[in-house]
Design a protein around this motif. Structure first.
Motif, PDB file in Angstrom:
ATOM      1  N   ALA A 152       1.307  11.868  -9.706  1.00  0.00           N
ATOM      2  CA  ALA A 152       0.275  12.829  -9.295  1.00  0.00           C
ATOM      3  C   ALA A 152       0.866  14.161  -8.856  1.00  0.00           C
ATOM      4  O   ALA A 152       0.299  15.211  -9.139  1.00  0.00           O
ATOM      5  CB  ALA A 152      -0.560  12.221  -8.179  1.00  0.00           C
ATOM      6  N   ALA A 153       1.987  14.104  -8.155  1.00  0.00           N
ATOM      7  CA  ALA A 153       2.565  15.352  -7.645  1.00  0.00           C
ATOM      8  C   ALA A 153       3.699  15.870  -8.523  1.00  0.00           C
ATOM      9  O   ALA A 153       3.919  17.074  -8.603  1.00  0.00           O
ATOM     10  CB  ALA A 153       3.059  15.150  -6.218  1.00  0.00           C
ATOM     11  N   HIS A 154       4.434  14.949  -9.163  1.00  0.00           N
ATOM     12  CA  HIS A 154       5.638  15.383  -9.895  1.00  0.00           C
ATOM     13  C   HIS A 154       5.547  15.130 -11.397  1.00  0.00           C
ATOM     14  O   HIS A 154       6.508  15.370 -12.119  1.00  0.00           O
ATOM     15  CB  HIS A 154       6.870  14.672  -9.313  1.00  0.00           C
ATOM     16  N   ARG A 155       4.401  14.620 -11.870  1.00  0.00           N
ATOM     17  CA  ARG A 155       4.162  14.379 -13.294  1.00  0.00           C
ATOM     18  C   ARG A 155       5.287  13.556 -13.927  1.00  0.00           C
ATOM     19  O   ARG A 155       5.744  13.822 -15.039  1.00  0.00           O
ATOM     20  CB  ARG A 155       3.956  15.714 -14.042  1.00  0.00           C
TER      21      ARG A 155
ATOM     22  N   ARG B 265       1.339   3.986  -3.045  1.00  0.00           N
ATOM     23  CA  ARG B 265       1.017   5.410  -2.788  1.00  0.00           C
ATOM     24  C   ARG B 265       2.197   6.286  -3.213  1.00  0.00           C
ATOM     25  O   ARG B 265       2.036   7.300  -3.871  1.00  0.00           O
ATOM     26  CB  ARG B 265       0.775   5.636  -1.300  1.00  0.00           C
TER      27      ARG B 265
ATOM     28  N   ILE C  62      -6.543   8.920 -12.085  1.00  0.00           N
ATOM     29  CA  ILE C  62      -6.610   8.117 -10.859  1.00  0.00           C
ATOM     30  C   ILE C  62      -6.567   9.078  -9.682  1.00  0.00           C
ATOM     31  O   ILE C  62      -5.699   9.953  -9.618  1.00  0.00           O
ATOM     32  CB  ILE C  62      -5.445   7.105 -10.806  1.00  0.00           C
ATOM     33  N   LYS C  63      -7.530   8.920  -8.771  1.00  0.00           N
ATOM     34  CA  LYS C  63      -7.547   9.814  -7.612  1.00  0.00           C
ATOM     35  C   LYS C  63      -6.543   9.344  -6.567  1.00  0.00           C
ATOM     36  O   LYS C  63      -5.822  10.144  -5.992  1.00  0.00           O
ATOM     37  CB  LYS C  63      -8.950   9.847  -6.993  1.00  0.00           C
ATOM     38  N   ALA C  64      -6.535   8.029  -6.305  1.00  0.00           N
ATOM     39  CA  ALA C  64      -5.653   7.506  -5.266  1.00  0.00           C
ATOM     40  C   ALA C  64      -5.577   5.989  -5.365  1.00  0.00           C
ATOM     41  O   ALA C  64      -6.448   5.356  -5.954  1.00  0.00           O
ATOM     42  CB  ALA C  64      -6.187   7.893  -3.889  1.00  0.00           C
ATOM     43  N   VAL C  65      -4.535   5.441  -4.758  1.00  0.00           N
ATOM     44  CA  VAL C  65      -4.466   3.990  -4.550  1.00  0.00           C
ATOM     45  C   VAL C  65      -5.185   3.739  -3.228  1.00  0.00           C
ATOM     46  O   VAL C  65      -4.908   4.418  -2.240  1.00  0.00           O
ATOM     47  CB  VAL C  65      -2.997   3.523  -4.434  1.00  0.00           C
ATOM     48  N   THR C  66      -6.132   2.818  -3.211  1.00  0.00           N
ATOM     49  CA  THR C  66      -6.891   2.596  -1.970  1.00  0.00           C
ATOM     50  C   THR C  66      -6.389   1.349  -1.242  1.00  0.00           C
ATOM     51  O   THR C  66      -5.730   0.494  -1.848  1.00  0.00           O
ATOM     52  CB  THR C  66      -8.393   2.397  -2.260  1.00  0.00           C
TER      53      THR C  66
ATOM     54  N   PHE D 268       0.828  -1.200   0.000  1.00  0.00           N
ATOM     55  CA  PHE D 268       0.000   0.000   0.000  1.00  0.00           C
ATOM     56  C   PHE D 268       0.867   1.258   0.000  1.00  0.00           C
ATOM     57  O   PHE D 268       0.711   2.159  -0.851  1.00  0.00           O
ATOM     58  CB  PHE D 268      -0.940  -0.019   1.217  1.00  0.00           C
ATOM     59  N   PHE D 269       1.829   1.328   0.929  1.00  0.00           N
ATOM     60  CA  PHE D 269       2.669   2.533   1.004  1.00  0.00           C
ATOM     61  C   PHE D 269       3.562   2.669  -0.226  1.00  0.00           C
ATOM     62  O   PHE D 269       3.824   3.775  -0.695  1.00  0.00           O
ATOM     63  CB  PHE D 269       3.487   2.530   2.298  1.00  0.00           C
TER      64      PHE D 269
ATOM     65  N   PHE E  31       2.637   6.308  -6.954  1.00  0.00           N
ATOM     66  CA  PHE E  31       1.603   7.111  -7.610  1.00  0.00           C
ATOM     67  C   PHE E  31       1.902   8.607  -7.500  1.00  0.00           C
ATOM     68  O   PHE E  31       1.654   9.369  -8.436  1.00  0.00           O
ATOM     69  CB  PHE E  31       0.226   6.785  -7.006  1.00  0.00           C
ATOM     70  N   LEU E  32       2.477   9.003  -6.356  1.00  0.00           N
ATOM     71  CA  LEU E  32       2.782  10.429  -6.181  1.00  0.00           C
ATOM     72  C   LEU E  32       3.842  10.923  -7.162  1.00  0.00           C
ATOM     73  O   LEU E  32       3.894  12.110  -7.484  1.00  0.00           O
ATOM     74  CB  LEU E  32       3.214  10.715  -4.749  1.00  0.00           C
TER      75      LEU E  32
ATOM     76  N   VAL F  74      -7.658   0.959  -7.399  1.00  0.00           N
ATOM     77  CA  VAL F  74      -7.417   2.410  -7.416  1.00  0.00           C
ATOM     78  C   VAL F  74      -8.759   3.118  -7.558  1.00  0.00           C
ATOM     79  O   VAL F  74      -9.699   2.555  -8.122  1.00  0.00           O
ATOM     80  CB  VAL F  74      -6.477   2.826  -8.581  1.00  0.00           C
TER      81      VAL F  74
END
Lengths: 124, 482
Positions: free
Chosen positions: A61-64, A54, A99-103, A50-51, A57-58, A122
């Motif tokens: 999501a955060a750094h393209r 996450r 994608i909003k998030a990994v759940t 999970f971690f 994915f960032l 996701v």
């Protein structure tokens, strides 16, 4: 639900990272131009996955940043992710979906007859 | 009627009770017609209504609206009110897209007058309003500006010339949720939000031109400025990556809190913390900040739409008359006063895929609408209809001033994609009289009308239950999908 198989845990985890990025783009269009790495810790294999997802994915999501290849090493609770890829270029990398998030929902890491099996979901 | 051995009691033609069992602190209550209950019982959403009933401090009922369907932890279309002193707050009870919502702009134009230029107009809207994955907004926020967005919401947009005072006044909570603290929002969340302000996003988010197809309540329609044949613009979007990240961050925080405080719940996605704990307070501050980002995002989208209409049609703002009817969120948790067991209590109302719908007389709605009730905007699917409702008094007695938020999905995204293989959705929509443009064929396939429940049936239930009344029906004529 994404289902991934691996011969061992590091192979399984790195395949999960690749599966995640395959949901976003056609990874064949991503060049291995830059290296990024991340470290996470988790008490259980599910928590580690999970971690790890996450954090991976960032990168997008955060750094393209898009991943072409991934390598994972595990030492006790510590997991190190090293990826090769390049920044998103929308002219070359059409993104399949948002994608909003990994759940954590129904996330599983299991022993399978020929190695390991993981499932994750996701939110889109 | 039964759900996996649990007897569901019919209370009326529109209400069903799930009795308490096991660790449930309150019963469940689902608003639905008998015909809809069949679909609802096939989903795991009923189990989720029962799971939510286990949360500490929950009052009266764990509620499901007629558009209920499975979500992470809480169902989508779920309402849960918690005692403000003893209860908990749960990010799963709000959802990833914090303060996702809908805004309706009216105009002085008719769709008939627009029709000859409609195709070019929707192409211009698609060009000018950033949509799709990876799109970026026309405003680049410095860290300082972003903090102002998080604190001030729509008022920041007004200070930059992107909103009028009227826009701010006709947004739920005046476009600014109290208690927002940018420091409660992680650096990563801020980074995700820094270039997405004024973007539609993708999935079920859209901007569409609708025609007022039918008016049910003349007085309320007049108050909202709506008339038959009128061209309106409906916008559905939320807090973008910033809100998603706030939810994601605090799900982890709350999972830790639950472990430390030995809170045991049937689903770990119900992760929560007591409202008065430091973790609970911090999440509520971040929630308000992300909510303000969402209000600002929809305001910037509306600004871009207005500018595009004016430029394309060569009209000034007075001739166009494109004014905000209302903006309401449908993913939130808000402190409100409600009557519980005969006394007024301060409660935290979680609405995940549910809309606040305060009745006439409420001081929390704009003065111009106070005699008819709060406008409630219910988007349907891209081929059929959306609705404008008004809050009704029964909502305060039955549902903590809440109603449905949309049609609700009937098919999963994968099922929807598989059902249209080889078909042209754009052509099919044209046959129905709707022009559709989208950055992604995949998104369009996932959003086909058949993927959703019948919004008219959903709205019929809340109207008949007396929690929100029909004011007008909108028919889509041109749709920009993210």
């Amino acid at each position: 639900m994404v289902e991934v198989r691996g011969v061992d845990l590091p192979d399984l985890f790195s395949s999960c990272v690749l599966a995640l990025f395959s949901l976003l783009v056609d990874r064949r269009t991503v060049r291995e131009a830059e290296v990024r790495s991340a470290e996470i810790a988790g008490d259980t294999e599910e928590e580690q996955l999970f971690f790890l997802l996450r954090e991976a994915f960032l990168l997008f999501a955060a750094h393209r940043f898009l991943v072409r290849n991934a390598h994972v090493t595990i030492l006790g609770k510590q997991v190190t992710l090293t990826v090769r890829g390049e920044p998103l270029d929308t002219s070359r990398h059409p993104v399949h979906r948002e994608i909003k998030a990994v759940t954590a929902h129904a996330m599983a890491v299991e022993r399978a007859p020929e190695g390991f099996l993981a499932r994750f979901l996701v939110d889109v | 009627m039964q759900f996996k051995g649990v007897e569901i009691r019919k209370l009326s033609e529109t209400m069903w009770e799930i009795p308490r069992e096991g660790g449930m602190r309150v019963p469940g209550l689902i608003f639905a017609s008998e015909a809809m209950m069949g679909d609802i019982l096939r989903d795991e959403a009923v189990r989720q209504v029962m799971n939510v009933a286990h949360l500490p401090g929950i009052l009266k009922y764990s509620i499901g609206m007629p558009d209920i369907h499975w979500g992470y932890g809480f169902p989508i279309g779920g309402v849960a009110a918690m005692d403000a002193r003893e209860g908990v707050v749960s990010p799963g009870g709000v959802g990833y897209d914090i303060n996702c919502g809908v805004r309706l702009l009216r105009s002085d134009l008719t769709v008939d007058a627009l029709r000859p230029k409609l195709r070019e107009l929707v192409a211009a809207l698609h060009r000018e309003v950033p949509s799709g994955v990876g799109s970026t907004g026309f405003v680049r926020l410095t860290a300082r500006e972003e903090e102002k967005v998080l604190t001030e919401g729509s008022r920041w947009a007004a200070s930059r010339g992107f909103a009028s005072a009227e826009d701010v006044a006709f947004t739920e909570s005046g476009g600014r949720l109290p208690g927002a603290d940018p420091d409660a929002v992680s650096a990563v969340a801020k980074k995700r939000g820094s270039n997405q302000l004024g973007t539609l996003g993708s999935g079920n988010h859209f901007l569409e031109i609708d025609e007022v197809a039918e008016v049910f309540d003349d007085a309320a329609a007049r108050a909202f400025g709506l008339f038959p044949g009128q061209a309106t613009v409906l916008i559905h979007s939320g807090s973008r990556g910033l809100g998603y990240q706030v939810c994601d961050d605090y799900l982890v925080t709350m999972a830790d809190y639950m472990r430390k405080n030995r809170i045991d719940l049937p689903d770990r996605q119900l992760a929560c913390a007591h409202i008065r704990s430091p973790e609970g307070k911090q999440y509520l501050s971040a929630l308000a900040a992300a909510g303000n980002y969402a209000f600002t995002n929809r305001q910037l989208l509306a600004h871009q739409a207005r500018e595009t209409f004016m430029r394309f049609l060569g009209m000034g703002p007075n001739d166009l008359g494109m004014r905000l009817v209302y903006d309401c969120g449908h993913n939130n948790a808000k402190f409100e006063e409600h009557e519980v067991d005969g006394e007024k209590r301060r409660v935290l109302v979680h609405r995940k895929g549910a809309t606040r719908c305060f009745p006439a007389g409420s001081e929390d709605i704009p003065g111009a609408y106070r005699h008819v009730g709060q406008p409630v905007l219910i988007p349907g699917d891209m081929g059929n209809a959306s609705y404008v409702l008004a809050g009704s008094p029964e909502a305060m007695r039955l549902s903590f001033g809440s109603t449905c938020h949309g049609a609700g999905r009937r098919m999963s995204r994968t099922q929807a994609r598989n059902s249209v293989r080889g078909k042209s959705i754009v052509q099919e929509m044209e046959r129905r009289g709707v022009i559709v443009v989208s950055a992604s064929h995949k998104t369009l396939a996932e959003e086909i009308p058949e993927a959703y429940k019948d919004v008219s049936e959903v709205v019929g239930v809340v109207h008949d239950a007396g929690i929100a009344s029909r004011v007008a029906k909108l028919r889509p004529v041109a749709v920009v999908k993210g």
